[in-house]
Write a protein that holds these residues in place. Structure first.
Motif, short mmCIF file in Angstrom:
data_model
loop_
_atom_site.label_atom_id
_atom_site.label_comp_id
_atom_site.label_asym_id
_atom_site.label_seq_id
_atom_site.Cartn_x
_atom_site.Cartn_y
_atom_site.Cartn_z
N LEU A 171 0.37 -0.69 -0.11
CA LEU A 171 0.11 -0.11 -0.05
C LEU A 171 0.61 0.78 -0.15
CD1 LEU A 171 -3.32 0.18 -0.34
CD2 LEU A 171 -2.56 0.67 2.37
N HIS B 116 -0.69 -0.18 -9.94
CA HIS B 116 -1.18 0.34 -8.66
C HIS B 116 -2.62 -1.51 -9.13
CE1 HIS B 116 -0.71 3.96 -7.48
NE2 HIS B 116 -1.05 4.47 -8.65
N LEU C 9 2.78 12.95 -9.39
CA LEU C 9 2.36 13.80 -9.79
C LEU C 9 3.66 14.68 -9.91
CD1 LEU C 9 0.74 14.13 -5.62
CD2 LEU C 9 -0.03 14.31 -7.83
N HIS D 267 -9.55 1.92 -4.63
CA HIS D 267 -8.57 1.81 -5.65
C HIS D 267 -8.67 1.93 -6.93
CE1 HIS D 267 -5.65 -0.09 -2.97
NE2 HIS D 267 -5.92 -0.24 -2.13
N MET D 268 -9.49 1.60 -7.75
CA MET D 268 -10.34 2.12 -8.42
C MET D 268 -9.87 3.67 -9.33
SD MET D 268 -10.65 -0.59 -10.88
CE MET D 268 -10.00 -2.33 -10.68
N PHE E 3 -2.74 15.18 -5.53
CA PHE E 3 -2.28 15.11 -3.99
C PHE E 3 -3.40 14.86 -3.55
CE2 PHE E 3 -0.39 15.75 0.06
CZ PHE E 3 0.34 15.56 0.24
N ILE F 164 1.47 4.37 -2.64
CA ILE F 164 1.48 5.59 -2.43
C ILE F 164 2.65 6.60 -2.89
CG2 ILE F 164 2.00 6.17 -0.08
CD1 ILE F 164 -0.71 7.78 -1.86
N PHE G 12 -6.57 5.41 -7.58
CA PHE G 12 -4.98 5.42 -7.28
C PHE G 12 -5.23 5.08 -9.51
CE2 PHE G 12 -4.19 3.26 -3.04
CZ PHE G 12 -3.99 4.80 -2.87
N LEU G 13 -6.06 4.33 -9.41
CA LEU G 13 -6.09 3.88 -11.15
C LEU G 13 -7.39 5.66 -11.93
CD1 LEU G 13 -6.79 0.15 -10.54
CD2 LEU G 13 -4.64 1.26 -11.83
N GLN H 85 -13.21 -2.13 -0.68
CA GLN H 85 -11.55 -1.33 -0.57
C GLN H 85 -10.73 -0.99 -2.73
OE1 GLN H 85 -7.91 -2.73 1.47
NE2 GLN H 85 -7.13 -1.97 0.27
N ILE H 86 -11.86 -2.12 -3.36
CA ILE H 86 -11.16 -1.88 -4.79
C ILE H 86 -11.50 -1.17 -5.72
CG2 ILE H 86 -11.88 -3.44 -6.60
CD1 ILE H 86 -11.45 -6.17 -4.88
N PHE I 139 -5.21 -11.34 0.34
CA PHE I 139 -5.21 -11.27 1.72
C PHE I 139 -6.93 -11.46 2.41
CE2 PHE I 139 -5.58 -5.97 1.80
CZ PHE I 139 -6.64 -5.88 2.49
N PHE J 59 -5.41 6.80 -0.31
CA PHE J 59 -4.81 5.48 0.61
C PHE J 59 -5.34 6.07 2.03
CE2 PHE J 59 -0.76 5.86 3.76
CZ PHE J 59 -0.12 4.75 3.52
N ALA K 2 -8.12 3.67 2.14
CA ALA K 2 -7.41 1.76 2.17
C ALA K 2 -6.60 1.12 3.59
CB ALA K 2 -5.87 2.13 0.70
N VAL K 3 -6.14 2.44 3.65
CA VAL K 3 -5.37 2.27 5.35
C VAL K 3 -6.17 1.88 6.44
CG1 VAL K 3 -4.18 2.98 7.27
CG2 VAL K 3 -3.44 3.21 4.91
N TYR L 268 -4.88 10.84 -4.29
CA TYR L 268 -3.87 10.42 -3.12
C TYR L 268 -3.97 9.85 -1.77
CZ TYR L 268 -1.84 9.00 -8.02
OH TYR L 268 -1.19 8.49 -9.52
N MET L 269 -4.17 10.95 -1.32
CA MET L 269 -3.83 10.77 0.22
C MET L 269 -5.62 10.36 0.46
SD MET L 269 -1.05 11.43 1.04
CE MET L 269 -1.52 11.33 3.08
N VAL M 186 -5.05 -4.15 -6.29
CA VAL M 186 -6.00 -4.08 -6.30
C VAL M 186 -6.31 -5.74 -6.03
CG1 VAL M 186 -8.16 -4.44 -7.54
CG2 VAL M 186 -7.25 -2.25 -7.77
N THR N 211 -8.45 -1.65 5.09
CA THR N 211 -7.45 -2.83 5.56
C THR N 211 -7.23 -3.00 6.78
OG1 THR N 211 -5.85 -2.05 3.73
CG2 THR N 211 -4.81 -3.56 4.99
#
Lengths: 212, 129
Positions: free
Chosen positions: A84, A192, A95, B73-74, B26, A88, B77-78, B69-70, A202, B33, B36-37, B29-30, A196, B40
């Protein structure tokens, strides 16, 4: 349609010459990214098949060790965190790429590669441990499907790291030219995407595997 | 804050000289993230802390969180959305999801029934037709 004529009528004069191909580009400017996305989707199908195999065989222990006995969740949690974080950090590299700042981008890419390498190292140690206690892929259907699924993902991450190194040397040589930016965006999608898939691994393999 | 500055820069430069069509920020992404954390940590906590007694309930919760979560991410992130690549990205994704669901649910469903019909008692010659 009439037959294509190869002679000009006299009256046509100095018009445009006959062309038998399209003079304007008909594809979208970022067709590479769409093509790469299609590749990722086909890769997704490979993983779907492996997940289905694990779903069918995941509880067939053949008298061997069960998932609860051999799967170590703390190590998996560390692996998940590494992957993960590498996602990032690759995002930060993208960026910097958008701002055309090459050296910070290379720094983030290096961190991404190192995190990926740590992930692979931990995973290989887990595999080596399993084989050493006699829980190798030949022990039971559960372990065969486990090694196939997790190993395929690890192989993808390894390929991603090799690709990352190649791409970093290309950027170091040629700079942030449009072609390199396009390649970096493709690798971004690949990286990325692997994260996924790891979410599925997991959750489906490790967390559900240790449930009684 | 620097987060805001980064967002602005990424937007300005992104439009200028690359036609990659993806404008990462930015903030995006944050957000991804952090989400996602959280998504998870919850399933790991559920399993490692033995929070849910019933295995089937825990499995459903884990799978639901993984699905969310997927999607996170999609999106973050994607950079998936209905408009990227003129909708072809989304079309390919939907098609793939259909195939994945058929593959997974079909395999598990059929193999489960095959398994339950192949119990050792069925292998006894006396029970064979």
């Amino acid at each position: 349609m009439s037959e294509i004529s190869t002679t000009y009528p006299a009256s046509a004069g100095p018009t445009q010459p006959l062309v038998f191909h399209e003079t304007t580009e008909s594809h979208t400017p970022n067709g590479t990214l769409l093509g790469f996305w299609i590749y990722l989707m086909s890769d997704c199908l490979i993983f779907a098949c492996l997940f289905a195999v694990y779903g069918v065989l995941g509880r067939e222990y053949a008298g061997g060790p069960t998932g609860a006995e051999v799967l170590e969740l703390p190590a998996v949690a560390v692996n998940t965190a590494l992957l993960l974080l590498s996602s990032i950090t690759y995002g930060f590299a993208v960026l910097e790429m958008q701002r055309d700042r090459q050296s910070p981008m290379m720094l983030w890419l290096t961190i991404t590669g190192l995190l990926g390498a740590c992930f692979i190292t931990l995973e290989l140690r887990e595999f080596a441990h399993l084989v050493s206690i006699g829980a190798g892929p030949q022990r039971s259907a559960f372990l065969s499907s486990f090694f196939t699924l997790v190993g395929t993902h690890g192989l993808h991450v390894t390929c991603g790291i090799i690709w990352l190194i190649v791409l970093m040397s290309q950027v170091a040589k040629k700079g942030l030219i449009p072609a390199n930016k396009r390649r970096l965006m493709c690798l971004s999608m690949f990286w990325h995407f692997l994260d996924v898939v790891w979410v599925g691994v997991f959750s489906f393999v490790y967390l559900m595997g240790v449930l009684p | 804050m620097s987060a805001h500055d980064d967002t602005q820069h990424a937007h300005d430069d992104g439009h200028g000289h690359d036609d990659l069509g993806i404008h990462a920020t930015f903030g995006g992404y944050m957000t991804g993230f952090v989400l996602a954390v959280i998504l998870t940590v919850i399933p790991f906590w559920l399993v490692m802390g033995h929070v849910i007694e019933k295995s089937s309930t825990a499995a459903v919760v884990i799978l639901a969180l993984a699905a969310v979560q997927i999607v996170v991410h999609m999106i973050y992130f994607l950079h998936m959305n209905a408009k990227s690549e003129g909708g072809w990205n989304m079309l390919a994704l939907v098609f793939t999801i259909v195939l994945v669901v058929i593959t997974l649910s079909g395999s598990i469903w059929i193999m489960y029934h095959l398994n339950s019909n192949m119990m050792p008692s069925m292998m006894d010659p006396a029970n064979l037709p």
